[in-house]
Design a protein around this motif. Structure first.
Motif, short mmCIF file in Angstrom:
data_model
loop_
_atom_site.label_atom_id
_atom_site.label_comp_id
_atom_site.label_asym_id
_atom_site.label_seq_id
_atom_site.Cartn_x
_atom_site.Cartn_y
_atom_site.Cartn_z
N ARG A 26 48.59 47.46 44.22
CA ARG A 26 48.18 46.45 43.75
C ARG A 26 48.28 45.67 42.91
NH1 ARG A 26 45.84 49.53 47.74
NH2 ARG A 26 45.29 48.48 49.91
N PRO A 41 42.29 39.73 38.37
CA PRO A 41 43.31 39.38 39.02
C PRO A 41 42.34 38.32 39.25
CG PRO A 41 42.35 41.34 40.02
CD PRO A 41 42.43 41.13 38.50
N PHE A 42 41.36 37.78 38.94
CA PHE A 42 40.62 37.00 39.85
C PHE A 42 39.73 35.84 39.03
CE2 PHE A 42 38.94 41.34 41.42
CZ PHE A 42 39.47 41.78 42.63
N PHE A 73 36.26 45.42 45.86
CA PHE A 73 38.05 44.94 45.57
C PHE A 73 38.79 44.97 46.71
CE2 PHE A 73 42.77 46.25 44.80
CZ PHE A 73 42.95 44.90 43.88
N GLN A 76 37.58 41.73 47.85
CA GLN A 76 37.83 40.23 46.74
C GLN A 76 39.33 40.23 46.60
OE1 GLN A 76 34.64 41.80 43.11
NE2 GLN A 76 35.36 39.62 42.88
N TYR A 77 39.86 40.57 46.58
CA TYR A 77 41.32 41.04 46.17
C TYR A 77 42.09 40.20 47.40
CZ TYR A 77 46.20 41.62 44.19
OH TYR A 77 47.21 42.14 43.69
N GLU A 78 41.87 41.20 48.52
CA GLU A 78 42.26 41.05 49.64
C GLU A 78 41.78 40.04 50.80
OE1 GLU A 78 44.20 44.07 51.37
OE2 GLU A 78 45.20 44.84 49.29
N GLN A 295 50.15 38.36 45.17
CA GLN A 295 49.73 39.74 45.42
C GLN A 295 50.74 40.52 45.51
OE1 GLN A 295 46.42 40.18 48.55
NE2 GLN A 295 45.61 38.73 47.56
#
Length: 577
Positions: A26, A41-42, A73, A76-78, A295
């Motif tokens: 990712r 990424p956050f 992860f 949070q990311y997806e 993303q």
């Protein structure tokens, strides 16, 4: 975990997962010492502050404090919930989640039913395309070849629903599931029917290739012209991108994604070997769409028709996208000639000329000011003021300091601010001061350092002395340490990520997370010695306190026989120090 998924399964799932590999599909990680790093990424991250540890199976951002294991992860990311993250990892490893049977109406099982039904219906739609003259005529007219029909699983919903439904061959339980989710409906006469009846079908797939919904195009002038599946547990239009699965099959990390408006646009451009084409499902772009696109790529190119409706849609899209632009993430725009769409123009111009349009796409800054300057006379002071009032709030939504200042610089020169002092004032007077959120601080104590060492290095449990002599000691934090120590002894190969997962939703998880990322300022070679020294120092201090108490008691009123034996054993233990 609400008792829904056994802890042993989650531990096993994390054991099978390499967090470095998961994140690297990712984000682009670079080796830095024994860890891996990238821009976080956050939050808006100018220099790489996001660190991933293979040894600990843990990530941590020194900028925004984001941290956790593989499950965290994905959450949070997806933007997944806990169970969805477990489901994602289970699919990656090809294993089934062993939910406890006592949980009724489990959403996971409902979703599995829907996936099963969607797959069955899709196969029937796809088979049906070969036997329908009307559908074939339409596809021939649009120059869509057999390879694209297979690649995108294009189908047709039979005009004869009864015959089609018989072939579906499902139980009453599954039929009820279709009715509950409005995938099929019941008419006034009580007969079931397909809402897509008589339409060309475009299956919509998630990133695993599972069918989550359908888009249907009318062939007999039935309105609406395009129709999408209703919202279900597995299908949310606001979050779904058509064609993204096909793009990722060809390139895992595409340089850019070209966003068009229709299903046919995606299919036709792909047929012409423009392999980075996706679309929203006939809906205006949403923040979820934008985040999902970013993303998967650093550059989004939006392609709209050149008429007023297309230009207005492009401008609305830019305004929605501005908060997600960063130093590495940007957008561009293609506005086609009037009365043209991607499907029609590539057939006229061919691939090479269309690729030139992509290569010459309008940059974000140019497109922004082109729209800002509509009906603006830069010779008028009132218009300059109006331009500034309209532009600045939009520029301020951009998180990147660099891009925000750059756009303000352009704006300042447009409205005639050329003096350096004036420019500096203009540049910063509207700047939103970002105060860094004060992180919760806890005092460093030997016990917390000891727990931190064990959390970060679970293998230390193997060298710890017998815990029996520690069990009755009255020391703050010792029960937590002993519990974690026992967990590590019971699971000899456990890592930090797995260890923390066992304490998710417990009262101590927050303090454990803080200790797991503490900088203990101990060199690797000294970790074992420091661990043992701390452990023995805590033990000896407790013995010394007990010794002092017993000595004081002896002076005042004397000791019982068992207390005399105790002080003798304490003296003996301390003499070995």
């Amino acid at each position: 975990m609400s008792g829904k998924i056994p802890k042993y399964f989650i531990t096993e799932l994390l054991f099978r997962t390499d967090i470095v590999e998961l994140i690297n599909t990712r984000l682009t990680l670079k080796k830095y010492g024994k860890n891996y790093q990238t821009n976080c990424p956050f939050h808006h991250d100018k220099t790489p502050s996001f660190t991933v540890s293979y040894e600990k199976q843990f990530y941590y951002c020194f900028g925004c404090n984001a941290h956790g294991n593989a499950i965290d992860f994905l959450m949070q990311y997806e933007h997944l919930n806990f169970i969805e993250s477990i489901e994602e990892l289970s699919i990656i490893h090809g294993i089934t989640i062993p939910f406890e049977k006592s949980i009724p109406n489990n959403v996971y099982f409902k979703k599995q039913k829907l996936y099963f039904l969607m797959e069955k219906i899709c196969k029937l739609y796809n088979k049906n395309i070969n036997f329908t003259h009307l559908a074939n005529q339409y596809l021939i007219k649009r120059n869509i070849n057999k390879n694209m029909i297979d690649f995108f699983l294009i189908g047709f919903s039979s005009l004869n629903w009864k015959n089609f439904y018989t072939k579906l061959n499902i139980s009453k339980e599954f039929e009820q599931e279709l009715l509950i989710n409005n995938i099929i409906s019941i008419n006034k006469e009580g007969y079931t029917y397909d809402r897509f009846q008589g339409r060309i079908i475009f299956p919509i797939q998630d990133h695993h290739g599972r069918i989550v919904g359908f888009g249907g195009r009318s062939l007999n002038n039935t309105l609406p012209k395009y129709l999408n599946s209703p919202e279900t547990d597995i299908f949310h239009k606001r979050k779904q991108i058509y064609g993204l699965y096909q793009v990722k099959k060809k390139c895992l990390k595409p340089t850019y994604l070209l966003v068009v408006e229709g299903y046919i646009d995606v299919i036709t451009l792909t047929q012409y070997n423009i392999n980075y084409v996706v679309s929203t499902l006939g809906t205006a772009i949403t923040s979820e769409h934008i985040q999902l696109l970013f993303q998967n790529t650093d550059i989004i190119i939006y392609c709209y028709d050149g008429d007023d409706a297309g230009k207005n849609a492009a401008w609305c899209t830019l305004k929605k996208t501005l908060p997600y632009i960063s130093d590495k993430k940007t957008v561009k725009f293609i506005l086609l000639p009037n009365n043209e769409d991607p499907d029609s123009i590539i057939k006229k111009e061919g691939r090479k000329k269309f690729q030139t349009r992509i290569d010459n796409a309008i940059t974000m800054a140019k497109f922004f000011f082109k729209n800002m300057l509509k009906n603006i006379n830069l010779l008028s002071d009132d218009d300059k003021f109006h331009l500034s009032v309209r532009a600045l709030p939009l520029i301020n939504t951009i998180s990147s300091d660099t891009i925000r200042i750059y756009l303000r610089q352009i704006l300042a020169r447009m409205i005639g601010i050329l003096d350096d002092n004036q420019f500096e004032k203009f540049l910063y007077e509207k700047e939103i001061k970002k105060t860094k959120k004060r992180q919760f601080q806890i005092k460093r104590t030997p016990m917390r350092t000891l727990i931190g060492l064990l959390l970060q290095n679970p293998s230390l449990a193997k060298i710890a002395p017998s815990i029996i002599k520690f069990k009755n000691l009255q020391v703050e934090g010792l029960p937590i340490f002993l519990e974690i120590l026992q967990t590590c002894l019971d699971n000899p190969n456990i890592n930090t990520g797995q260890l923390l997962e066992l304490y998710r939703n417990t009262k101590i998880i927050n303090i454990l997370k803080i200790l797991s990322r503490w900088d203990l300022m101990i060199i690797q070679e000294e970790i074992q010695n420091m661990f043992l020294d701390l452990l023995m120092n805590i033990y000896n201090k407790v013995l010394q306190k007990r010794q002092e108490y017993l000595i004081a008691k002896e002076r005042i009123k004397g000791l019982k026989m068992n207390e005399k034996k105790e002080i003798w054993s304490i003296n003996k233990a301390l003499s070995k120090k």
